[in-house]
Design a protein around this motif. Structure first.
Motif, PDB file in Angstrom:
ATOM      1  N   VAL A  74     -23.536 -44.269  -6.807  1.00  0.00           N
ATOM      2  CA  VAL A  74     -23.577 -43.375  -5.648  1.00  0.00           C
ATOM      3  C   VAL A  74     -23.597 -41.895  -6.012  1.00  0.00           C
ATOM      4  CG1 VAL A  74     -22.520 -45.068  -4.106  1.00  0.00           C
ATOM      5  CG2 VAL A  74     -21.053 -43.510  -5.393  1.00  0.00           C
ATOM      6  N   PHE A  75     -23.571 -41.558  -7.308  1.00  0.00           N
ATOM      7  CA  PHE A  75     -23.657 -40.157  -7.721  1.00  0.00           C
ATOM      8  C   PHE A  75     -24.194 -40.049  -9.143  1.00  0.00           C
ATOM      9  CE2 PHE A  75     -19.299 -41.429  -8.800  1.00  0.00           C
ATOM     10  CZ  PHE A  75     -19.162 -40.980 -10.094  1.00  0.00           C
ATOM     11  N   ALA A  76     -24.611 -38.845  -9.511  1.00  0.00           N
ATOM     12  CA  ALA A  76     -25.099 -38.555 -10.863  1.00  0.00           C
ATOM     13  C   ALA A  76     -23.985 -37.886 -11.657  1.00  0.00           C
ATOM     14  CB  ALA A  76     -26.308 -37.622 -10.784  1.00  0.00           C
ATOM     15  N   HIS A  77     -24.130 -37.878 -12.968  1.00  0.00           N
ATOM     16  CA  HIS A  77     -23.171 -37.156 -13.802  1.00  0.00           C
ATOM     17  C   HIS A  77     -23.169 -35.666 -13.468  1.00  0.00           C
ATOM     18  CE1 HIS A  77     -23.340 -40.529 -16.933  1.00  0.00           C
ATOM     19  NE2 HIS A  77     -22.094 -40.470 -16.530  1.00  0.00           N
ATOM     20  N   ALA A  78     -24.355 -35.129 -13.245  1.00  0.00           N
ATOM     21  CA  ALA A  78     -24.471 -33.704 -12.947  1.00  0.00           C
ATOM     22  C   ALA A  78     -25.774 -33.440 -12.208  1.00  0.00           C
ATOM     23  CB  ALA A  78     -24.422 -32.880 -14.237  1.00  0.00           C
ATOM     24  N   THR A  79     -25.809 -32.277 -11.594  1.00  0.00           N
ATOM     25  CA  THR A  79     -27.025 -31.798 -10.944  1.00  0.00           C
ATOM     26  C   THR A  79     -27.260 -30.370 -11.404  1.00  0.00           C
ATOM     27  OG1 THR A  79     -26.620 -33.162  -8.996  1.00  0.00           O
ATOM     28  CG2 THR A  79     -28.145 -31.329  -8.724  1.00  0.00           C
ATOM     29  N   ILE A  80     -28.498 -30.081 -11.759  1.00  0.00           N
ATOM     30  CA  ILE A  80     -28.871 -28.719 -12.114  1.00  0.00           C
ATOM     31  C   ILE A  80     -29.635 -28.135 -10.933  1.00  0.00           C
ATOM     32  CG2 ILE A  80     -30.234 -27.238 -13.641  1.00  0.00           C
ATOM     33  CD1 ILE A  80     -29.847 -29.377 -15.825  1.00  0.00           C
ATOM     34  N   SER A  81     -29.204 -26.968 -10.507  1.00  0.00           N
ATOM     35  CA  SER A  81     -29.897 -26.216  -9.463  1.00  0.00           C
ATOM     36  C   SER A  81     -30.056 -24.798  -9.978  1.00  0.00           C
ATOM     37  CB  SER A  81     -29.090 -26.235  -8.161  1.00  0.00           C
ATOM     38  OG  SER A  81     -29.748 -25.487  -7.163  1.00  0.00           O
ATOM     39  N   GLY A  82     -31.298 -24.359 -10.116  1.00  0.00           N
ATOM     40  CA  GLY A  82     -31.527 -23.062 -10.746  1.00  0.00           C
ATOM     41  C   GLY A  82     -31.065 -23.117 -12.185  1.00  0.00           C
ATOM     42  N   LYS A  83     -30.181 -22.197 -12.560  1.00  0.00           N
ATOM     43  CA  LYS A  83     -29.625 -22.181 -13.920  1.00  0.00           C
ATOM     44  C   LYS A  83     -28.156 -22.601 -13.927  1.00  0.00           C
ATOM     45  CE  LYS A  83     -30.795 -19.284 -17.030  1.00  0.00           C
ATOM     46  NZ  LYS A  83     -31.562 -19.773 -18.138  1.00  0.00           N
ATOM     47  N   THR A  84     -27.743 -23.306 -12.849  1.00  0.00           N
ATOM     48  CA  THR A  84     -26.353 -23.728 -12.716  1.00  0.00           C
ATOM     49  C   THR A  84     -26.253 -25.246 -12.810  1.00  0.00           C
ATOM     50  OG1 THR A  84     -25.952 -21.832 -11.267  1.00  0.00           O
ATOM     51  CG2 THR A  84     -24.295 -23.571 -11.276  1.00  0.00           C
ATOM     52  N   VAL A  85     -25.259 -25.721 -13.560  1.00  0.00           N
ATOM     53  CA  VAL A  85     -25.009 -27.150 -13.731  1.00  0.00           C
ATOM     54  C   VAL A  85     -23.705 -27.490 -13.012  1.00  0.00           C
ATOM     55  CG1 VAL A  85     -24.660 -29.028 -15.380  1.00  0.00           C
ATOM     56  CG2 VAL A  85     -26.105 -27.073 -16.005  1.00  0.00           C
ATOM     57  N   TYR A  86     -23.785 -28.441 -12.090  1.00  0.00           N
ATOM     58  CA  TYR A  86     -22.618 -28.915 -11.342  1.00  0.00           C
ATOM     59  C   TYR A  86     -22.273 -30.310 -11.866  1.00  0.00           C
ATOM     60  CZ  TYR A  86     -24.057 -25.147  -8.247  1.00  0.00           C
ATOM     61  OH  TYR A  86     -24.426 -23.924  -7.740  1.00  0.00           O
ATOM     62  N   VAL A  87     -21.147 -30.410 -12.564  1.00  0.00           N
ATOM     63  CA  VAL A  87     -20.753 -31.671 -13.180  1.00  0.00           C
ATOM     64  C   VAL A  87     -19.797 -32.418 -12.259  1.00  0.00           C
ATOM     65  CG1 VAL A  87     -19.640 -32.759 -15.172  1.00  0.00           C
ATOM     66  CG2 VAL A  87     -21.063 -30.727 -15.495  1.00  0.00           C
ATOM     67  N   SER A  88     -20.122 -33.684 -11.993  1.00  0.00           N
ATOM     68  CA  SER A  88     -19.269 -34.540 -11.164  1.00  0.00           C
ATOM     69  C   SER A  88     -17.930 -34.785 -11.845  1.00  0.00           C
ATOM     70  CB  SER A  88     -19.947 -35.890 -10.919  1.00  0.00           C
ATOM     71  OG  SER A  88     -21.137 -35.739 -10.199  1.00  0.00           O
ATOM     72  N   GLY A  89     -16.981 -35.263 -11.076  1.00  0.00           N
ATOM     73  CA  GLY A  89     -15.649 -35.538 -11.603  1.00  0.00           C
ATOM     74  C   GLY A  89     -15.652 -36.602 -12.686  1.00  0.00           C
ATOM     75  N   SER A  90     -14.820 -36.388 -13.693  1.00  0.00           N
ATOM     76  CA  SER A  90     -14.629 -37.341 -14.784  1.00  0.00           C
ATOM     77  C   SER A  90     -13.152 -37.685 -14.868  1.00  0.00           C
ATOM     78  CB  SER A  90     -15.041 -36.734 -16.130  1.00  0.00           C
ATOM     79  OG  SER A  90     -16.422 -36.531 -16.201  1.00  0.00           O
ATOM     80  N   VAL A  91     -12.861 -38.975 -14.942  1.00  0.00           N
ATOM     81  CA  VAL A  91     -11.494 -39.411 -15.204  1.00  0.00           C
ATOM     82  C   VAL A  91     -11.404 -39.796 -16.677  1.00  0.00           C
ATOM     83  CG1 VAL A  91     -11.054 -40.164 -12.834  1.00  0.00           C
ATOM     84  CG2 VAL A  91     -11.930 -41.802 -14.490  1.00  0.00           C
ATOM     85  N   GLY A  92     -10.203 -39.949 -17.173  1.00  0.00           N
ATOM     86  CA  GLY A  92      -9.992 -40.198 -18.601  1.00  0.00           C
ATOM     87  C   GLY A  92     -10.097 -41.650 -18.984  1.00  0.00           C
ATOM     88  N   CYS A  93     -11.324 -42.174 -18.931  1.00  0.00           N
ATOM     89  CA  CYS A  93     -11.531 -43.572 -19.303  1.00  0.00           C
ATOM     90  C   CYS A  93     -12.674 -43.688 -20.302  1.00  0.00           C
ATOM     91  CB  CYS A  93     -11.817 -44.425 -18.061  1.00  0.00           C
ATOM     92  SG  CYS A  93     -13.331 -44.030 -17.197  1.00  0.00           S
ATOM     93  N   ASP A  94     -12.810 -44.890 -20.881  1.00  0.00           N
ATOM     94  CA  ASP A  94     -13.908 -45.139 -21.809  1.00  0.00           C
ATOM     95  C   ASP A  94     -15.105 -45.715 -21.052  1.00  0.00           C
ATOM     96  OD1 ASP A  94     -13.324 -47.846 -21.322  1.00  0.00           O
ATOM     97  OD2 ASP A  94     -12.345 -48.134 -23.257  1.00  0.00           O
ATOM     98  N   LYS A  95     -16.123 -46.131 -21.777  1.00  0.00           N
ATOM     99  CA  LYS A  95     -17.348 -46.646 -21.152  1.00  0.00           C
ATOM    100  C   LYS A  95     -17.143 -47.959 -20.401  1.00  0.00           C
ATOM    101  CE  LYS A  95     -21.011 -44.395 -23.664  1.00  0.00           C
ATOM    102  NZ  LYS A  95     -22.359 -44.599 -24.156  1.00  0.00           N
ATOM    103  N   GLU A  96     -16.032 -48.628 -20.657  1.00  0.00           N
ATOM    104  CA  GLU A  96     -15.715 -49.866 -19.928  1.00  0.00           C
ATOM    105  C   GLU A  96     -14.746 -49.582 -18.782  1.00  0.00           C
ATOM    106  OE1 GLU A  96     -15.670 -49.972 -23.564  1.00  0.00           O
ATOM    107  OE2 GLU A  96     -17.759 -50.549 -23.245  1.00  0.00           O
ATOM    108  N   PHE A  97     -14.542 -48.310 -18.474  1.00  0.00           N
ATOM    109  CA  PHE A  97     -13.669 -47.851 -17.387  1.00  0.00           C
ATOM    110  C   PHE A  97     -12.200 -48.159 -17.625  1.00  0.00           C
ATOM    111  CE2 PHE A  97     -17.881 -48.413 -15.486  1.00  0.00           C
ATOM    112  CZ  PHE A  97     -18.106 -47.107 -15.055  1.00  0.00           C
ATOM    113  N   THR A 141     -31.462 -34.102 -11.542  1.00  0.00           N
ATOM    114  CA  THR A 141     -30.333 -35.011 -11.693  1.00  0.00           C
ATOM    115  C   THR A 141     -30.145 -35.342 -13.167  1.00  0.00           C
ATOM    116  OG1 THR A 141     -30.722 -35.972  -9.523  1.00  0.00           O
ATOM    117  CG2 THR A 141     -29.471 -37.303 -11.078  1.00  0.00           C
ATOM    118  N   ILE A 142     -28.893 -35.298 -13.616  1.00  0.00           N
ATOM    119  CA  ILE A 142     -28.566 -35.592 -15.014  1.00  0.00           C
ATOM    120  C   ILE A 142     -27.758 -36.888 -15.082  1.00  0.00           C
ATOM    121  CG2 ILE A 142     -27.347 -34.807 -17.095  1.00  0.00           C
ATOM    122  CD1 ILE A 142     -29.824 -33.113 -16.320  1.00  0.00           C
TER     123      ILE A 142
END
Length: 126
Positions: free
Chosen positions: A17-40, A5-6
């Protein structure tokens, strides 16, 4: 098979409820990102939100040990496909000048925070 878990300290915080990304093997699956700053806070119009979402995705990839050059697939979700497809592509083309990966773009009814765009990707570790 092991998975890792990343959580990126540089990116917009992930919800509990989710991680930024998950690495499985040599593959990185990045969760969805919307266009906001750190304060959402959403970053302006479709162009500003696209730039913020892409930059956030790049930060997550860096935390996972890879970068945008190793992306193999991007999925884009737009809440107004008709109006926002062209301006989104302008920003996207600056971020990926050679488009070295596969991509899908679909229109959706609603996105988190009322965002205009959400994107996710699959990348490989170098």
């Amino acid at each position: 098979m092991t998975k890792q878990t990343i959580i990126s300290e540089e990116a917009t915080p992930a919800l509990p409820v989710f991680a930024h990304a998950t690495i499985s093997g040599k593959t990185v699956y990045v969760s969805g990102s919307v266009g906001c700053d750190k304060e959402f806070k959403l970053q302006g119009d479709i162009k500003g939100q696209t730039k913020a979402a892409l930059e956030n995705m790049a930060k997550i990839l860096k935390s996972a040990g890879t970068d945008v050059n190793n992306i193999v697939k991007v999925n884009i979700f737009l809440s107004n496909l008709k109006e926002d497809f062209a301006p989104m592509n302008e920003v996207y083309a600056e971020f990926f000048p050679k488009h070295p990966h596969s991509r899908t773009c679909v229109g959706v009814a609603v996105l988190p925070l009322g965002a205009a765009i959400e994107l996710e990707c699959i990348a490989e570790l170098p």
